[in-house]
Motif scaffolding. Sequence first.
Motif, PDB file in Angstrom:
ATOM      1  N   VAL A 247       0.780  -1.251   0.070  1.00 25.29           N
ATOM      2  CA  VAL A 247       0.047   0.235   0.089  1.00 25.29           C
ATOM      3  C   VAL A 247       0.747   1.278   0.070  1.00 25.29           C
ATOM      4  O   VAL A 247       0.645   2.207  -0.816  1.00 25.29           O
ATOM      5  N   THR A 248       1.962   1.287   0.761  1.00 23.17           N
ATOM      6  CA  THR A 248       3.037   2.259   0.886  1.00 23.17           C
ATOM      7  C   THR A 248       3.559   2.611  -0.493  1.00 23.17           C
ATOM      8  O   THR A 248       3.718   3.791  -1.016  1.00 23.17           O
ATOM      9  N   ASP A 249       4.045   1.559  -1.246  1.00 21.49           N
ATOM     10  CA  ASP A 249       4.555   1.641  -2.433  1.00 21.49           C
ATOM     11  C   ASP A 249       3.747   2.040  -3.508  1.00 21.49           C
ATOM     12  O   ASP A 249       4.140   3.029  -4.365  1.00 21.49           O
ATOM     13  N   SER A 250       2.497   1.761  -3.447  1.00 23.19           N
ATOM     14  CA  SER A 250       1.358   2.090  -4.551  1.00 23.19           C
ATOM     15  C   SER A 250       1.091   3.388  -4.040  1.00 23.19           C
ATOM     16  O   SER A 250       0.901   4.368  -4.942  1.00 23.19           O
ATOM     17  N   SER A 251       1.062   4.009  -2.954  1.00 23.61           N
ATOM     18  CA  SER A 251       0.937   5.193  -2.697  1.00 23.61           C
ATOM     19  C   SER A 251       1.943   6.201  -3.209  1.00 23.61           C
ATOM     20  O   SER A 251       1.583   7.307  -3.542  1.00 23.61           O
ATOM     21  N   ALA A 252       3.131   5.669  -2.973  1.00 23.70           N
ATOM     22  CA  ALA A 252       4.290   6.447  -3.605  1.00 23.70           C
ATOM     23  C   ALA A 252       4.098   6.652  -4.823  1.00 23.70           C
ATOM     24  O   ALA A 252       4.485   7.805  -5.537  1.00 23.70           O
ATOM     25  N   TRP A 253       3.793   5.690  -5.581  1.00 26.28           N
ATOM     26  CA  TRP A 253       3.771   5.529  -7.218  1.00 26.28           C
ATOM     27  C   TRP A 253       2.766   6.705  -7.624  1.00 26.28           C
ATOM     28  O   TRP A 253       3.120   7.422  -8.452  1.00 26.28           O
ATOM     29  N   ILE A 254       1.693   6.508  -6.817  1.00 26.95           N
ATOM     30  CA  ILE A 254       0.607   7.136  -7.098  1.00 26.95           C
ATOM     31  C   ILE A 254       0.969   8.994  -7.188  1.00 26.95           C
ATOM     32  O   ILE A 254       0.765   9.440  -7.783  1.00 26.95           O
ATOM     33  N   GLY A 255       1.540   9.037  -5.991  1.00 21.96           N
ATOM     34  CA  GLY A 255       2.002  10.425  -5.694  1.00 21.96           C
ATOM     35  C   GLY A 255       3.073  10.807  -6.792  1.00 21.96           C
ATOM     36  O   GLY A 255       3.176  11.945  -7.125  1.00 21.96           O
ATOM     37  N   LEU A 256       3.838   9.957  -6.986  1.00 23.00           N
ATOM     38  CA  LEU A 256       5.101  10.134  -8.018  1.00 23.00           C
ATOM     39  C   LEU A 256       4.413  10.654  -9.450  1.00 23.00           C
ATOM     40  O   LEU A 256       4.700  11.486 -10.028  1.00 23.00           O
ATOM     41  N   VAL A 257       3.277   9.883  -9.776  1.00 25.51           N
ATOM     42  CA  VAL A 257       2.757   9.926 -11.113  1.00 25.51           C
ATOM     43  C   VAL A 257       1.809  11.235 -11.039  1.00 25.51           C
ATOM     44  O   VAL A 257       1.787  11.831 -12.064  1.00 25.51           O
TER      45      VAL A 257
END
Length: 185
Positions: A3-13
Amino acid sequence: MFVTDSSAWIGLVGALGGASLTALAGVYGPSFLKRKERDQQELDGRRQVTDAAISALVDARLATRRWQDYLEQVAARASTGSQVDPEDFSQESGRLGDEAMRTCFALSAHGIRRVTTQDHRWILGSLRRASAGIHDALLGNAFITGSWPDAVRQAVDEAERSRVFFRALLDHMIEERFGPDRPAL
C-alpha cells in the motif's frame, strides 16, 4: 508495504502529471492567448473595413441627395418669384457636384467595385444636366411664368429617377455585402 509503495507511485505519477500539465500550459498557454489576440485583431480590422465601406456608401447617398434637394429647392424658389442669382447657384451647385463626385468615386477605395463608372456617370450626369437646365432657365428668366419650365422639370425628374436607382443599388450592395443583419441606414 504494498500500500505504501502504491501510494508513493500514485504520488509520483500525480506529481509528474501535474508538472507535465504545468509545463504544457506554460508553453501552449501564451501561444493560445496570442492566437486569440490575433483573431480578435483580425475581427476588429474587418469591422473597421466594414464600417468604412458602409460610411462611404452612406456618404455617396447623402451627397447625391443634398445636390438633388438643392436643385429642387432653387427651382421651387425661382418659380415662386424669388430672385436667385445664377452665379451663386452655379457656385453652390458646383460645390455640391464636386462633393457628390468625390463620394461616388471614393466607393472603389473601399472595395466597392460593383458601382461602376457607368453608374457614377448616370447619377452625376443627370444631376449635372438638371443643374445646367436650372442655370439656363435662371439666366433666361424662364421661371417668370410661376411654374417650372418643362425642360427643367424633365431634367430634375430624370435626376431623381437616377438617384433613386443609385440609392437602390447601394442598398442592395449593403445587403449583399454585409448581410441582412447590417445596421439600419
